[in-house]
Design a protein around this motif. Structure first.
Motif, PDB file in Angstrom:
ATOM      1  N   SER A  26      76.908  58.120  72.701  1.00 14.06           N
ATOM      2  CA  SER A  26      77.842  57.081  72.101  1.00 14.06           C
ATOM      3  C   SER A  26      79.160  57.107  72.904  1.00 14.06           C
ATOM      4  N   GLY A  84      90.464  64.336  67.791  1.00 15.66           N
ATOM      5  CA  GLY A  84      89.151  63.517  67.761  1.00 15.66           C
ATOM      6  C   GLY A  84      89.425  62.506  66.542  1.00 15.66           C
ATOM      7  N   ALA A  85      88.195  61.740  66.495  1.00 15.73           N
ATOM      8  CA  ALA A  85      88.098  61.030  65.285  1.00 15.73           C
ATOM      9  C   ALA A  85      87.750  61.664  64.085  1.00 15.73           C
ATOM     10  N   GLN A  86      87.248  62.906  64.364  1.00 15.17           N
ATOM     11  CA  GLN A  86      86.310  63.535  63.073  1.00 15.17           C
ATOM     12  C   GLN A  86      87.369  64.044  62.166  1.00 15.17           C
ATOM     13  N   TYR A 110      78.270  56.651  60.192  1.00 14.11           N
ATOM     14  CA  TYR A 110      78.354  58.039  60.524  1.00 14.11           C
ATOM     15  C   TYR A 110      78.710  58.833  59.639  1.00 14.11           C
ATOM     16  N   ASN A 157      83.100  50.587  59.682  1.00 12.45           N
ATOM     17  CA  ASN A 157      83.121  50.960  61.081  1.00 12.45           C
ATOM     18  C   ASN A 157      82.754  49.655  61.903  1.00 12.45           C
ATOM     19  N   ASN A 161      78.304  52.017  64.356  1.00 14.97           N
ATOM     20  CA  ASN A 161      77.255  53.117  64.752  1.00 14.97           C
ATOM     21  C   ASN A 161      76.192  53.265  63.467  1.00 14.97           C
ATOM     22  N   ASP A 189      86.789  52.812  60.675  1.00 18.12           N
ATOM     23  CA  ASP A 189      86.493  53.631  61.768  1.00 18.12           C
ATOM     24  C   ASP A 189      86.282  52.969  63.112  1.00 18.12           C
ATOM     25  N   VAL A 191      86.373  53.694  66.599  1.00 18.30           N
ATOM     26  CA  VAL A 191      86.260  54.290  67.626  1.00 18.30           C
ATOM     27  C   VAL A 191      85.813  53.680  68.942  1.00 18.30           C
ATOM     28  N   TYR A 192      85.027  52.415  68.555  1.00 21.45           N
ATOM     29  CA  TYR A 192      84.419  51.759  69.629  1.00 21.45           C
ATOM     30  C   TYR A 192      85.324  50.458  70.046  1.00 21.45           C
ATOM     31  N   VAL A 218      90.297  56.807  68.739  1.00 20.24           N
ATOM     32  CA  VAL A 218      90.082  58.016  69.788  1.00 20.24           C
ATOM     33  C   VAL A 218      89.870  57.650  71.138  1.00 20.24           C
ATOM     34  N   SER A 220      87.629  59.288  72.865  1.00 20.44           N
ATOM     35  CA  SER A 220      86.430  59.928  73.249  1.00 20.44           C
ATOM     36  C   SER A 220      85.399  58.534  73.624  1.00 20.44           C
ATOM     37  N   LYS A 221      85.678  57.381  73.075  1.00 21.39           N
ATOM     38  CA  LYS A 221      84.271  56.498  73.088  1.00 21.39           C
ATOM     39  C   LYS A 221      84.658  55.452  74.276  1.00 21.39           C
ATOM     40  N   ARG A 229      89.958  65.533  72.880  1.00 23.54           N
ATOM     41  CA  ARG A 229      89.736  65.625  71.653  1.00 23.54           C
ATOM     42  C   ARG A 229      91.120  65.236  70.990  1.00 23.54           C
TER      43      ARG A 229
HETATM   44  C1  LIG Z   1      81.626  56.084  64.329  1.00 22.64           C
HETATM   45  C2  LIG Z   1      82.330  57.401  64.878  1.00 22.64           C
HETATM   46  N1  LIG Z   1      83.196  57.937  64.359  1.00 22.64           N
HETATM   47  C3  LIG Z   1      83.658  59.070  64.688  1.00 22.64           C
HETATM   48  C4  LIG Z   1      83.116  59.963  65.869  1.00 22.64           C
HETATM   49  C5  LIG Z   1      83.767  61.230  66.023  1.00 22.64           C
HETATM   50  O1  LIG Z   1      84.455  61.187  67.404  1.00 22.64           O
HETATM   51  P1  LIG Z   1      85.012  62.529  67.995  1.00 22.64           P
HETATM   52  O2  LIG Z   1      83.766  62.882  68.364  1.00 22.64           O
HETATM   53  O3  LIG Z   1      85.903  61.700  69.080  1.00 22.64           O
HETATM   54  O4  LIG Z   1      85.772  63.204  66.990  1.00 22.64           O
HETATM   55  C6  LIG Z   1      81.857  59.419  66.380  1.00 22.64           C
HETATM   56  C7  LIG Z   1      81.286  60.089  67.274  1.00 22.64           C
HETATM   57  O5  LIG Z   1      80.120  59.698  67.644  1.00 22.64           O
HETATM   58  C8  LIG Z   1      81.472  58.036  66.055  1.00 22.64           C
HETATM   59  O6  LIG Z   1      80.299  57.618  66.447  1.00 22.64           O
END
Ligand SMILES: Cc1ncc(COP(=O)(O)O)c(C=O)c1O
Length: 374
Positions: A26, A84-86, A110, A157, A161, A189, A191-192, A218, A220-221, A229
């Protein structure tokens, strides 16, 4: 704390670094520190001179200023930089919900968006996707019916996802109006975000669109820098943000300084990074178009208009978890089975990486040998 194991992250912990051909990632293509530093003149020297002391809990003021450039209403004071986003997903729920609160979550999801509120003792109602002619739909009339006087948060979201669904501007406006009328927080959320396949599909962040909106972003994506992170939570509701900041002092306290510095470079140069990642996405999507056209009797998919992932329906009677296990064992290709989302008969694919065509070739070899020539 009594929390369900995170099925998706468990699966990745086991398979991510051993599977030869990942086909469900992802995140978008990453880059080296050297390549990232080369995007800005003088950055290499500044990086080497960086002082490795503690950093500000809220995040470096320069980084928070850079993050505001992806929003229209958010100021540096409306942001808290996290790991990160978590981390912000976890902290938001822990800091703003209590036993007995009711929340609604766009579903499938997610898992932390659902499991963290559940672990607190909240009643979680699932706003379920409906597939209409293979197109994922989230029916706003269904959402309206789910709201009660106790609903505190709607978890969204978008881009989504795992379905690849993305709200339109009109849908967003309606959801915000509903939440405002009932004084409900919207936690989105995002993140995308910024990976819309055409600028026509861009919508405002929920933190911009709604005074009680909360957006999570984030590196990350879309920007392909998960190793940093670095993520954040944005809201114009200062109480929500303050609650999160107080709890963050029990988790990570502050962020890694080198990561904050590098994230700033990524954000200031995000046009270039996004252009590259969207080019990869478009190329990979055209390969999936050909593949799914060729095997349309076996698979159905919705081609998303945003993000790096899609959900594929299996048109044959096979357990999705067993199917993914078999594909991995026989061909080394990693799929993410719908079972991970408790959503049977589907698997997730990803198309943000340059190695994807190789993985698709291997998957096709499996399909020919095990599904076509049988
Ligand atoms: C929808 C969604 N939110 C949050 C995250 C977590 O992101 P991160 O790994 O940057 O903490 C992910 C990771 O796959 C995600 O798909």
């Amino acid at each position: 704390m009594n929390i369900a194991p995170f099925k998706l992250e468990r699966y990745y912990t086991i398979h991510e670094f051993s599977a030869k051909y990942p086909l469900c990632n992802s995140d978008c293509e990453a880059m080296s520190i050297k390549d990232l530093l080369s995007l800005e003149k003088g950055a290499m020297d500044k990086f080497h001179d960086l002082w490795l002391g503690y950093t500000e809990t809220k995040g470096h003021p320069d980084l928070r200023k850079d993050i505001t450039t992806i929003y229209s209403q958010i100021t540096p004071n409306d942001l808290l930089v996290c790991t990160g986003a978590q981390e912000p997903i976890f902290l938001f729920s822990q800091a703003n919900l209590a036993l007995g609160d009711e929340v609604i979550v766009q579903w499938p999801c997610y898992q932390s968006l659902q499991s963290v509120p559940e672990s607190i003792g909240c009643k979680v109602s699932e706003w379920k996707v409906k597939y209409e002619d293979n197109i994922p739909v989230f029916d706003i009339e269904d959402l309206k019916k789910m709201i009660t006087s106790k609903t505190k948060v709607i978890y969204l979201n978008t881009p989504h996802n795992p379905t690849g669904f993305h709200f339109s501007k009109e849908e967003q406006t309606t959801i915000v109006e509903i939440a405002r009328a009932h004084n409900i927080i919207i936690f989105c959320d995002e993140v995308y975000r910024e990976l819309e396949h055409s600028p026509d599909y861009t919508i405002p962040a929920f933190a911009d669109a709604y005074e009680h909106g909360v957006s999570v972003g984030v590196m990350s994506k879309a920007y392909g820098l998960p190793g940093l992170r670095i993520g954040w939570i944005a809201s114009r509701n200062s109480k929500i943000l303050e609650n999160v900041a107080i709890l963050k002092e029990y988790t990570t306290i502050c962020n890694a300084g080198p990561s904050e510095f590098l994230a700033g470079i990524g954000l200031r140069n995000r046009d270039k990074i996004l252009e590259r990642n969207l080019r990869i996405i478009h190329k990979n999507l055209s390969l999936f178009d050909i593949f799914f056209n060729k095997y349309s009797d076996l698979f159905s998919w919705y081609r998303p208009n945003a993000g790096p992932i899609a959900f594929v329906k299996m048109n044959f009677d096979r357990n999705d978890a067993k199917f993914a296990e078999n594909v991995l064992k026989k061909q080394g290709v990693l799929l993410l089975p719908g079972d991970i989302y408790n959503f049977k008969g589907f698997f997730r694919i990803g198309f943000g990486k340059t190695a994807m065509p190789k993985a698709l070739e291997q998957f096709e070899a499996f399909v020919i040998e095990n599904l076509v020539n049988v």
